[in-house]
Write a protein that holds these residues in place. Structure first.
Motif, PDB file in Angstrom:
ATOM      1  N   GLY A 125       0.793  -1.224   0.000  1.00 45.32           N
ATOM      2  CA  GLY A 125       0.000   0.000   0.000  1.00 45.32           C
ATOM      3  C   GLY A 125       0.821   1.268   0.000  1.00 45.32           C
ATOM      4  N   GLN A 126       0.308   2.297   0.646  1.00 41.68           N
ATOM      5  CA  GLN A 126       0.919   3.617   0.653  1.00 41.68           C
ATOM      6  C   GLN A 126       1.075   4.121   2.082  1.00 41.68           C
ATOM      7  OE1 GLN A 126      -1.784   4.783  -3.178  1.00 41.68           O
ATOM      8  NE2 GLN A 126      -0.989   6.484  -1.989  1.00 41.68           N
ATOM      9  N   LEU A 127       2.110   4.923   2.307  1.00 34.85           N
ATOM     10  CA  LEU A 127       2.310   5.522   3.626  1.00 34.85           C
ATOM     11  C   LEU A 127       1.210   6.521   3.969  1.00 34.85           C
ATOM     12  CD1 LEU A 127       6.163   6.191   3.579  1.00 34.85           C
ATOM     13  CD2 LEU A 127       4.960   4.490   4.972  1.00 34.85           C
ATOM     14  N   ASP A 128       0.588   7.114   2.958  1.00 40.89           N
ATOM     15  CA  ASP A 128      -0.379   8.187   3.195  1.00 40.89           C
ATOM     16  C   ASP A 128      -1.834   7.730   3.075  1.00 40.89           C
ATOM     17  OD1 ASP A 128      -0.161   7.753   0.491  1.00 40.89           O
ATOM     18  OD2 ASP A 128       0.038   9.868  -0.071  1.00 40.89           O
ATOM     19  N   ARG A 129      -2.077   6.397   3.159  1.00 43.64           N
ATOM     20  CA  ARG A 129      -3.440   5.878   3.169  1.00 43.64           C
ATOM     21  C   ARG A 129      -3.553   4.820   4.270  1.00 43.64           C
ATOM     22  NH1 ARG A 129      -5.989   4.788  -2.750  1.00 43.64           N
ATOM     23  NH2 ARG A 129      -7.882   5.304  -1.569  1.00 43.64           N
ATOM     24  N   GLN A 130      -4.782   4.507   4.641  1.00 40.32           N
ATOM     25  CA  GLN A 130      -4.994   3.465   5.635  1.00 40.32           C
ATOM     26  C   GLN A 130      -4.498   2.125   5.093  1.00 40.32           C
ATOM     27  OE1 GLN A 130      -5.436   4.686   8.449  1.00 40.32           O
ATOM     28  NE2 GLN A 130      -7.593   4.950   9.011  1.00 40.32           N
ATOM     29  N   GLY A 131      -4.005   1.278   6.018  1.00 42.53           N
ATOM     30  CA  GLY A 131      -3.298   0.084   5.602  1.00 42.53           C
ATOM     31  C   GLY A 131      -4.091  -1.208   5.665  1.00 42.53           C
ATOM     32  N   SER A 132      -3.359  -2.320   5.683  1.00 43.63           N
ATOM     33  CA  SER A 132      -3.939  -3.646   5.492  1.00 43.63           C
ATOM     34  C   SER A 132      -4.290  -4.370   6.785  1.00 43.63           C
ATOM     35  CB  SER A 132      -2.986  -4.513   4.663  1.00 43.63           C
ATOM     36  OG  SER A 132      -1.674  -4.473   5.186  1.00 43.63           O
ATOM     37  N   ASP A 133      -4.068  -3.765   7.965  1.00 43.83           N
ATOM     38  CA  ASP A 133      -4.411  -4.413   9.236  1.00 43.83           C
ATOM     39  C   ASP A 133      -5.887  -4.168   9.554  1.00 43.83           C
ATOM     40  OD1 ASP A 133      -1.698  -4.822   9.156  1.00 43.83           O
ATOM     41  OD2 ASP A 133      -1.233  -3.545  10.880  1.00 43.83           O
ATOM     42  N   ALA A 134      -6.735  -4.524   8.605  1.00 44.70           N
ATOM     43  CA  ALA A 134      -8.167  -4.250   8.726  1.00 44.70           C
ATOM     44  C   ALA A 134      -8.931  -5.228   7.852  1.00 44.70           C
ATOM     45  CB  ALA A 134      -8.477  -2.810   8.305  1.00 44.70           C
ATOM     46  N   ASP A 135     -10.251  -5.299   8.066  1.00 45.74           N
ATOM     47  CA  ASP A 135     -11.080  -6.173   7.238  1.00 45.74           C
ATOM     48  C   ASP A 135     -11.054  -5.751   5.773  1.00 45.74           C
ATOM     49  OD1 ASP A 135     -11.821  -7.558   9.504  1.00 45.74           O
ATOM     50  OD2 ASP A 135     -13.792  -6.597   9.684  1.00 45.74           O
ATOM     51  N   LEU A 136     -11.071  -4.431   5.536  1.00 47.05           N
ATOM     52  CA  LEU A 136     -11.164  -3.895   4.183  1.00 47.05           C
ATOM     53  C   LEU A 136     -10.096  -2.828   3.972  1.00 47.05           C
ATOM     54  CD1 LEU A 136     -15.045  -3.377   4.072  1.00 47.05           C
ATOM     55  CD2 LEU A 136     -13.792  -5.242   2.956  1.00 47.05           C
ATOM     56  N   GLN A 137      -9.596  -2.735   2.742  1.00 46.05           N
ATOM     57  CA  GLN A 137      -8.594  -1.719   2.416  1.00 46.05           C
ATOM     58  C   GLN A 137      -8.826  -1.214   0.998  1.00 46.05           C
ATOM     59  OE1 GLN A 137      -4.525  -3.033   2.553  1.00 46.05           O
ATOM     60  NE2 GLN A 137      -3.679  -0.997   2.122  1.00 46.05           N
ATOM     61  N   LEU A 138      -8.644   0.089   0.817  1.00 46.59           N
ATOM     62  CA  LEU A 138      -8.650   0.686  -0.514  1.00 46.59           C
ATOM     63  C   LEU A 138      -7.220   0.754  -1.031  1.00 46.59           C
ATOM     64  CD1 LEU A 138     -11.067   3.735  -0.106  1.00 46.59           C
ATOM     65  CD2 LEU A 138     -11.568   1.530  -1.192  1.00 46.59           C
ATOM     66  N   VAL A 139      -7.010   0.275  -2.274  1.00 44.03           N
ATOM     67  CA  VAL A 139      -5.695   0.323  -2.892  1.00 44.03           C
ATOM     68  C   VAL A 139      -5.866   0.751  -4.349  1.00 44.03           C
ATOM     69  CG1 VAL A 139      -3.488  -0.863  -3.175  1.00 44.03           C
ATOM     70  CG2 VAL A 139      -5.145  -1.720  -1.504  1.00 44.03           C
ATOM     71  N   ASP A 140      -5.016   1.663  -4.800  1.00 43.43           N
ATOM     72  CA  ASP A 140      -5.019   2.073  -6.200  1.00 43.43           C
ATOM     73  C   ASP A 140      -4.690   0.856  -7.067  1.00 43.43           C
ATOM     74  OD1 ASP A 140      -3.886   3.115  -8.794  1.00 43.43           O
ATOM     75  OD2 ASP A 140      -4.331   5.040  -7.855  1.00 43.43           O
ATOM     76  N   GLU A 141      -5.494   0.612  -8.103  1.00 44.09           N
ATOM     77  CA  GLU A 141      -5.296  -0.582  -8.926  1.00 44.09           C
ATOM     78  C   GLU A 141      -3.913  -0.652  -9.555  1.00 44.09           C
ATOM     79  OE1 GLU A 141      -7.508  -0.952 -12.527  1.00 44.09           O
ATOM     80  OE2 GLU A 141      -7.338   1.170 -13.069  1.00 44.09           O
ATOM     81  N   ARG A 142      -3.263   0.498  -9.719  1.00 47.57           N
ATOM     82  CA  ARG A 142      -1.956   0.532 -10.380  1.00 47.57           C
ATOM     83  C   ARG A 142      -0.830  -0.005  -9.510  1.00 47.57           C
ATOM     84  NH1 ARG A 142      -2.685   6.734 -12.031  1.00 47.57           N
ATOM     85  NH2 ARG A 142      -3.801   6.587 -10.032  1.00 47.57           N
ATOM     86  N   ILE A 143      -1.104  -0.269  -8.221  1.00 49.24           N
ATOM     87  CA  ILE A 143      -0.079  -0.862  -7.366  1.00 49.24           C
ATOM     88  C   ILE A 143      -0.555  -2.210  -6.806  1.00 49.24           C
ATOM     89  CG2 ILE A 143       1.019   1.334  -6.811  1.00 49.24           C
ATOM     90  CD1 ILE A 143      -0.395   1.279  -4.093  1.00 49.24           C
ATOM     91  N   VAL A 144      -1.487  -2.827  -7.517  1.00 48.04           N
ATOM     92  CA  VAL A 144      -2.038  -4.130  -7.148  1.00 48.04           C
ATOM     93  C   VAL A 144      -1.675  -5.132  -8.237  1.00 48.04           C
ATOM     94  CG1 VAL A 144      -4.160  -5.428  -6.679  1.00 48.04           C
ATOM     95  CG2 VAL A 144      -3.942  -3.052  -5.909  1.00 48.04           C
ATOM     96  N   GLY A 145      -1.365  -6.374  -7.840  1.00 51.24           N
ATOM     97  CA  GLY A 145      -1.106  -7.434  -8.805  1.00 51.24           C
ATOM     98  C   GLY A 145      -1.979  -8.635  -8.532  1.00 51.24           C
ATOM     99  N   ARG A 146      -1.999  -9.569  -9.462  1.00 51.53           N
ATOM    100  CA  ARG A 146      -2.749 -10.805  -9.246  1.00 51.53           C
ATOM    101  C   ARG A 146      -1.996 -11.662  -8.235  1.00 51.53           C
ATOM    102  NH1 ARG A 146      -1.082 -15.581 -10.952  1.00 51.53           N
ATOM    103  NH2 ARG A 146       0.700 -15.732 -12.355  1.00 51.53           N
TER     104      ARG A 146
END
Length: 332
Positions: free
Chosen positions: A90-111
């Protein structure tokens, strides 16, 4: 949604250092995927961010590696659809992955690699991006590069995936890896290291014993006070790439042999919204391909089960000890 939150910097043995919290479900922006997180790893950056945090007005969710399932997508998303299994850093300036749900920009996500569990997959994104950018963007290595690379911090998450990437993608390279005991030496050699040295002893002498003419490149996760040593071990026109935040780095030591020093921060592309952000999506997919054909393996060594603050505090304690090999992951 349930989340493990940071409210102020405290020692990890304090039960308030990370707390359970109920936060609103996030809503995707145009380029966001909303992911149900199935597993998240804990990295040194989590420990540093937690320990140095001031008192916060709003709870902050740490976590910079994750694997999970896409539950919704933004209006402009084209790379993923609901139900896709994915991994990301993820990103330093957004909420992270220690949660049920997370928003991530598709451009930094992979299969997500189909051959890995969610926990095994969550160990790799941040470190794989860091290692890939260090080797190929900063040091400029290619599949035809020849010479030697010293990996300082080889048993950590980044070093453990870097050794594999060099072995598979730069076959003409020799790697000298730091390892402080027999178990660690076996670990780095299993990942492709040509030689092992103890960085707690005389790093210069041992490295030059393995590579008498010096090394061509150095990857450094522990740079404080090392610039003169690195300059001595490096051949003329050699280069260092460092990922730590060392304050005691005298770069003048590199000048006599025209050596260069590079900083690597895998958060730069997403935080600066660079035009080539999608490179992180592309390289995560490339690593997934390497995993699924058996050329690269997950570096997870510790998996903790329990999606709550107590389990994440335990994971932070492991990482904060400085004695972990590979990665620490928390799964549901």
């Amino acid at each position: 949604m349930h989340a493990v939150a940071l409210t102020r910097g405290l020692p990890i043995d304090d039960e308030q250092s990370l707390v359970d919290a109920e936060l609103p479900d996030p809503t995707p922006g145009p380029r966001d995927v909303l992911v149900e997180v199935r597993a998240a790893s804990v990295n040194p950056v989590d420990v540093k961010q937690r320990a140095a945090s001031p008192e916060l007005a709003e709870p902050r969710v740490l976590g910079f590696d994750g694997a999970g399932v896409v539950r919704a997508v933004g209006s402009e998303v084209t790379l993923f659809a609901q139900g896709d299994e994915v991994w990301w850093a993820g990103q330093l300036d957004r909420q992270g992955s220690d949660a049920d749900l997370q928003l991530v920009d598709e451009r930094i996500v992979g299969r997500k690699p189909s051959s890995l569990s969610f926990a095994e997959a969550a160990a790799l994104p941040l470190t794989a991006i860091t290692a890939w950018e260090s080797l190929f963007d900063k040091l400029g290595l290619t599949e035809t590069s020849e010479g030697s690379l010293l990996v300082v911090g080889a048993t950590g998450g980044v070093g453990s995936i870097m050794l594999q990437l060099v072995r598979e993608l730069v076959p003409g390279m020799r790697t000298v890896a730091t390892a402080s005991n027999d178990d660690n030496e076996r670990w780095v050699r299993s990942l492709g290291a040509s030689a092992a040295v103890d960085h707690h002893a005389d790093l210069v002498a041992q490295t030059l014993e393995a590579e008498p003419d010096g090394v061509d490149w150095i990857f450094s996760a522990h740079s404080a006070g090392r610039a003169a040593d690195y300059a001595h071990m490096l051949r003329p026109f050699g280069a260092v790439v460092a990922i730590d935040s060392a304050k005691d780095v005298d770069l003048d030591a590199l000048k006599p042999k025209s050596q260069s020093w590079h900083w690597e921060l895998m958060f730069t592309r997403p935080m600066q919204r660079t035009p080539d952000m999608i490179r992180q999506h592309e390289l995560l997919d490339a690593v997934a391909d390497l995993v699924d054909v058996g050329r690269v393996t997950s570096t997870v060594q510790t998996i903790l089960s329990g999606w709550d603050a107590a389990t994440f505090r335990e994971a932070h304690r492991f990482v904060e000890s400085g004695r972990t090999v590979g990665k620490v992951v928390v799964q549901r």
